[in-house]
Design a protein around this motif. Sequence first.
Motif, PDB file in Angstrom:
ATOM      1  N   TYR A  64      -7.110   1.780   4.977  1.00 40.03           N
ATOM      2  CA  TYR A  64      -6.598   3.137   4.791  1.00 40.03           C
ATOM      3  C   TYR A  64      -7.769   4.059   5.099  1.00 40.03           C
ATOM      4  CZ  TYR A  64      -4.460   7.097   2.335  1.00 40.03           C
ATOM      5  OH  TYR A  64      -3.928   8.322   2.013  1.00 40.03           O
ATOM      6  N   VAL A  85       0.887  -1.155   0.000  1.00 35.60           N
ATOM      7  CA  VAL A  85       0.000   0.000   0.000  1.00 35.60           C
ATOM      8  C   VAL A  85       0.932   1.213   0.000  1.00 35.60           C
ATOM      9  CG1 VAL A  85      -1.748   1.309   1.260  1.00 35.60           C
ATOM     10  CG2 VAL A  85      -1.833  -1.200   1.236  1.00 35.60           C
ATOM     11  N   SER A 101      -1.062  12.497   0.732  1.00 35.62           N
ATOM     12  CA  SER A 101      -2.200  12.345   1.633  1.00 35.62           C
ATOM     13  C   SER A 101      -2.308  13.562   2.549  1.00 35.62           C
ATOM     14  CB  SER A 101      -2.015  11.071   2.466  1.00 35.62           C
ATOM     15  OG  SER A 101      -3.152  10.847   3.265  1.00 35.62           O
ATOM     16  N   CYS A 121     -10.111   1.387   1.214  1.00 38.88           N
ATOM     17  CA  CYS A 121      -9.661   2.784   1.124  1.00 38.88           C
ATOM     18  C   CYS A 121     -10.875   3.666   1.359  1.00 38.88           C
ATOM     19  CB  CYS A 121      -9.066   3.082  -0.246  1.00 38.88           C
ATOM     20  SG  CYS A 121      -7.574   2.121  -0.592  1.00 38.88           S
TER      21      CYS A 121
END
Length: 263
Positions: free
Chosen positions: A162, A4, A9, A140
């Motif tokens: 996530y 990942v 972000s 996600c």
Amino acid sequence: MAKVVPVCSSSKGNSVFVGDSTSGVLVDAGCSFKALREGLALCGIPFEAVKAVLVTHEHIDHTKALGQITKRTSVPVYASDGTARKLFSDKLVEQTAVIHPLSEIKSVPVDMDIDFFHTPHDAAESVGYTLKFGEHKVACCTDLGYVTDEVRDNLLGSDTVYIEANYDPVLLKGNPKYPPYLKTRISGDHGHLSNGCSAEFCKELVAKGASRLILGHLSQENNSPKMAYEAVEKTLKTAGMSCGVDFTLDVAPVVTQGKYIII
Ligand SMILES: [Zn+2]
Ligand SMILES: [Zn+2]
């Protein structure tokens, strides 16, 4: 070996790759195309490994590179109908661009079983994604005001999550730079998840078998990696779950420095 890879972000740009150095998918493309390619390369992922871009919603911090990707590459882009309409009407992609509907999500050319779920956010039709491959289920999920039953149902059973931890409520409340309407928007049901809400949900997820938690989409104004990490770690510790034993906890960087999470 699957990874990942949070390429970027924050409230300014979001993009995370899931897969290996030959094949995988990118959830969102919220930085420049150049930064995206360079960030992936730094993590050992050539752009050619990106077999599809899965868009969560039209906000620019998730779509900045889409214009270039649809123009300069043949990588298929998938989005909900509502998001696709906004991509065209807001001119985030050219009128000739091809955006595949989520009804075609099973035809993404990767060895993954991909699914989507709706998220409560101030966008046309925002979604999150789950990716199943091998023994893994990776979720996600960012940009949501609260955890709906639909979100919960889709995320439970994931081993790797996530998840958004956007803001600390005290920092947000006291931020003199944010007008009241913006504070209301961020903390509302169609805004973002606070550290506390994220922590509570992480507790549920670990209780149901999640073992890798990655916190993302932190506000640079109203949060810090330390605050987000500690909020989640403390809540889970109080529930008898030990970081490093029952689960691992990472905070996605604003911009990748080459680190990724092996799953
Ligand atoms: Zn958003
Ligand atoms: Zn966002």
